[in-house]
Write an enzyme that holds these catalytic residues in place. Sequence first.
Site, mmCIF file in Angstrom:
data_model
loop_
_atom_site.group_PDB
_atom_site.id
_atom_site.type_symbol
_atom_site.label_atom_id
_atom_site.label_comp_id
_atom_site.label_asym_id
_atom_site.label_seq_id
_atom_site.Cartn_x
_atom_site.Cartn_y
_atom_site.Cartn_z
ATOM 1 N N GLU A 128 0.831 -1.208 0.000
ATOM 2 C CA GLU A 128 0.000 0.000 0.000
ATOM 3 C C GLU A 128 0.866 1.259 0.000
ATOM 4 O O GLU A 128 1.475 1.612 1.010
ATOM 5 C CB GLU A 128 -0.936 0.020 1.219
ATOM 6 C CG GLU A 128 -1.956 -1.099 1.244
ATOM 7 C CD GLU A 128 -3.047 -0.933 0.204
ATOM 8 O OE1 GLU A 128 -3.285 0.209 -0.252
ATOM 9 O OE2 GLU A 128 -3.663 -1.939 -0.157
ATOM 10 N N GLU B 249 -5.943 4.700 7.529
ATOM 11 C CA GLU B 249 -5.434 4.096 6.291
ATOM 12 C C GLU B 249 -5.566 2.575 6.334
ATOM 13 O O GLU B 249 -5.870 1.941 5.319
ATOM 14 C CB GLU B 249 -3.981 4.507 6.060
ATOM 15 C CG GLU B 249 -3.462 4.109 4.702
ATOM 16 C CD GLU B 249 -4.211 4.779 3.564
ATOM 17 O OE1 GLU B 249 -4.663 4.051 2.649
ATOM 18 O OE2 GLU B 249 -4.338 6.010 3.572
ATOM 19 N N GLU C 48 -11.227 -1.516 1.045
ATOM 20 C CA GLU C 48 -10.940 -1.678 -0.389
ATOM 21 C C GLU C 48 -10.683 -3.140 -0.745
ATOM 22 O O GLU C 48 -11.168 -3.635 -1.757
ATOM 23 C CB GLU C 48 -9.739 -0.827 -0.782
ATOM 24 C CG GLU C 48 -10.037 0.650 -0.821
ATOM 25 C CD GLU C 48 -8.855 1.495 -1.244
ATOM 26 O OE1 GLU C 48 -7.725 0.958 -1.338
ATOM 27 O OE2 GLU C 48 -9.062 2.691 -1.486
#
Length: 117
Positions: free
Chosen positions: A27, A68, A75
């Site tokens: 990420e 995050e 996601e």
Amino acid sequence: MRNQPKYNFIKNTSYALEGLKDLIKSESSFKIELLFAIILLPVIYFVDESLTNKLLLFITFSGVLLAEIINSAIERTVDLVTLDFHHMAKRAKDAGSAIVFLSIFICTITWLSILLD
């Protein structure tokens, strides 16, 4: 009743560390925010502020990293369900992005308020 193994502190800790390692590896947003944390969090020690203000600086920046992680989990879950465009999938991903945006906004306002006071 859930089909879940008995709680094991060592195994659960290793799962958490695997998750962090994967986030760092895959990420880019998390990598950038972690880099900012490595740079900015030591600043907390050196600023001449009260313990309460130092804790506020730490907590708000930690909130960005937590947001995050939550966004990445959202996601990945949505992508697991479907890779096709779906209005509800977009709304879920947008909500995750909003979590990150608001956490960065709160962090920025807090840091500026404390450090510029």
